[in-house]
Enzyme design. Structure first.
Site, PDB file in Angstrom:
ATOM      1  N   ASP A 223      -5.943  84.876 145.327  1.00 16.72           N
ATOM      2  CA  ASP A 223      -5.434  85.310 144.025  1.00 16.72           C
ATOM      3  C   ASP A 223      -6.385  86.269 143.318  1.00 16.72           C
ATOM      4  O   ASP A 223      -6.006  87.383 142.929  1.00 16.72           O
ATOM      5  CB  ASP A 223      -5.189  84.094 143.120  1.00 16.72           C
ATOM      6  CG  ASP A 223      -4.086  83.192 143.646  1.00 16.72           C
ATOM      7  OD1 ASP A 223      -3.211  83.691 144.357  1.00 16.72           O
ATOM      8  OD2 ASP A 223      -4.111  81.996 143.330  1.00 16.72           O
TER       9      ASP A 223
ATOM     10  N   ARG B 277     -12.420  72.445 135.551  1.00 18.68           N
ATOM     11  CA  ARG B 277     -11.938  73.614 134.815  1.00 18.68           C
ATOM     12  C   ARG B 277     -12.541  73.761 133.420  1.00 18.68           C
ATOM     13  O   ARG B 277     -12.882  74.867 132.998  1.00 18.68           O
ATOM     14  CB  ARG B 277     -10.404  73.593 134.730  1.00 18.68           C
ATOM     15  CG  ARG B 277      -9.688  73.660 136.070  1.00 18.68           C
ATOM     16  CD  ARG B 277     -10.296  74.663 137.002  1.00 18.68           C
ATOM     17  NE  ARG B 277      -9.494  74.878 138.193  1.00 18.68           N
ATOM     18  CZ  ARG B 277      -9.979  75.263 139.359  1.00 18.68           C
ATOM     19  NH1 ARG B 277     -11.287  75.441 139.495  1.00 18.68           N
ATOM     20  NH2 ARG B 277      -9.194  75.465 140.385  1.00 18.68           N
TER      21      ARG B 277
ATOM     22  N   ASP C 201      -3.777  74.278 136.156  1.00 18.42           N
ATOM     23  CA  ASP C 201      -5.043  74.928 135.841  1.00 18.42           C
ATOM     24  C   ASP C 201      -4.917  75.993 134.762  1.00 18.42           C
ATOM     25  O   ASP C 201      -5.863  76.252 134.017  1.00 18.42           O
ATOM     26  CB  ASP C 201      -5.656  75.542 137.104  1.00 18.42           C
ATOM     27  CG  ASP C 201      -6.318  74.491 137.982  1.00 18.42           C
ATOM     28  OD1 ASP C 201      -6.569  73.382 137.482  1.00 18.42           O
ATOM     29  OD2 ASP C 201      -6.582  74.776 139.155  1.00 18.42           O
TER      30      ASP C 201
ATOM     31  N   SER D 239      -3.542  76.341 150.088  1.00 20.18           N
ATOM     32  CA  SER D 239      -4.178  76.520 148.786  1.00 20.18           C
ATOM     33  C   SER D 239      -5.218  75.418 148.636  1.00 20.18           C
ATOM     34  O   SER D 239      -4.882  74.230 148.669  1.00 20.18           O
ATOM     35  CB  SER D 239      -3.136  76.426 147.671  1.00 20.18           C
ATOM     36  OG  SER D 239      -3.751  76.518 146.407  1.00 20.18           O
TER      37      SER D 239
END
Length: 408
Positions: free
Chosen positions: A19, A100, A129, A181
């Protein structure tokens, strides 16, 4: 929202994965060749950081910050969550969730220092996320523009991402066939996508696992490990005092070799859908188990039971990205207070994916052999139970007598 022409510098949360690898080029194409400053949070993902600066600059970034956050991540996010006993939906040990906020907080610090106009992340519009990152941004730089390409660009799949990368000469170390992923840090490794999107499929563990082995491939001889705690925080292994990073690294190795901490989970995402993933959390699974065992020895009944109630809410707050909220801080204050007596050692037997209790000791133990014994004692008068049961059962007795018409 700022006009695209007003955005001259963007701080990109960069991992070097699929990404964010293509987002540097995409940002420059769509925001008037803006400067892209990459920032990567080192939360213990290891070799994934190798060559990252060269890769970022080669694909158009002006610079790359690698933020050393592993110690802070463990001490300020992981340990407080362990002490709370927070587990999401009974299985998920929150590996991605609490990584995060610490990264998001540091992104804000860099964006402010750089005088950036926006912060960009690579989270999809379907995932959790995006919320976790953006709530951190709202907490620390609430006026900052947020760019989330997955919510606005024309790319609709990972296959199209790979095609975009190939068209722009961006080198990727993955293929369409192996493109799970993944999210890795010192706490865990998650796997999603491809065949795992179908819950009926059994995971190919020999293909997937990276932090350890399957229980079938674990040693035929058990491994014993003793973990020491001070005020609920793990501080030692087999009597040797260790910092958080060393302790968790060692437990990951021990747990991985014994097939510990493999979980195949279908979870309810914050955005409403269900998702399926395979999680590896070897060291974390050991720590959660050991901490729970020690608490059972050190906490009084009411505190222990109430902690179990707030653990559910604490897990939801962490999962939903609400770390920087008054409620999470208040719950942590309660947890910290409850952990004052949680001191001692827990010995565990690890065998082919199982964690088995092998002995617990604490200077603050509330367990009394003298009171609990089945043998003769001089401290517990069993006759006292008569009055206790009569009073405790009085509401039940009154209701039954009323139903039978025996009480006016």
């Amino acid at each position: 929202m700022n006009n695209k022409k007003d955005i001259k510098k963007v701080v990109l949360a960069y991992s070097g994965g699929l990404d964010t690898s293509i987002m540097i080029a995409w940002l420059k194409e769509n925001y008037n060749n803006c400067e892209v400053v990459c920032a990567c949070g080192d939360v213990g993902q290891g070799k994934e950081l190798t060559g990252l600066e060269e890769k970022a600059k080669k694909t158009g970034a002006s610079k790359l910050y690698i933020m050393d956050l592993t110690k802070e991540f463990i001490e300020d996010y992981i340990f407080p969550t362990i002490k709370a006993g927070a587990v999401y939906e009974n299985k998920y040990l929150l590996g991605t969730s609490f990584a995060r906020p610490v990264i998001g907080k540091k992104l804000c610090e860099i964006a402010i220092a750089e005088g950036a106009d926006a912060i960009c992340h690579g989270c999809t519009g379907k995932g959790n996320d995006q919320v976790r990152f953006e709530l951190a941004v709202k907490a620390f730089c609430p006026e900052m523009e947020i760019i989330a390409p997955w919510r606005i660009w024309d790319i609709k799949s990972r296959e199209e991402e790979i095609e975009y990368a190939e068209a722009h000469g961006i080198h990727l170390s993955l293929t369409k066939e192996t493109n799970y992923s993944k999210d890795k840090n010192i706490w865990h490794l998650s796997h999603e996508g491809l065949d795992l999107e179908f819950p009926a499929n059994e995971p190919d563990y020999d293909k997937i696992l990276e932090l350890g082995v399957t229980p079938e491939n674990a040693p035929d001889v058990a491994t014993y490990v003793t973990i020491g705690f001070e005020k609920g925080n793990p501080v030692s292994i087999d009597g040797k005092m260790l910092d958080g990073v060393s302790l968790l690294t060692q437990l990951n190795d021990i747990g991985g070799k014994n097939g510990i901490g493999i979980a195949d989970i279908v979870e309810n995402r914050l955005v409403g859908m269900k998702s399926r993933g395979v999680y590896e959390t070897p060291g974390g699974s050991i720590l959660y188990h050991a901490h729970e065992v020690l608490e059972s020895l050190c906490l009084d009944k009411e505190t222990q039971h109430y902690k179990q109630l707030i653990a559910l809410k604490f897990a939801e707050l962490v999962y939903n990205g609400q770390w920087f909220t008054p409620l999470r801080e208040a719950l942590s204050a309660f947890v910290d207070s409850s952990q004052e007596p949680v001191n001692g050692t827990v010995k565990l037997k690890l065998y082919k994916g199982n964690i088995i209790n092998a002995g617990t000791a604490s200077p603050n133990s509330l367990y009394s052999e003298q009171i609990a014994t089945f043998e003769k004692d001089d401290v517990y008068d069993q006759f006292d139970a008569n009055g206790f049961i009569n009073l405790f059962g009085l509401p039940t007795k009154v209701k039954a007598l009323m139903d039978k018409g025996l009480l006016k």
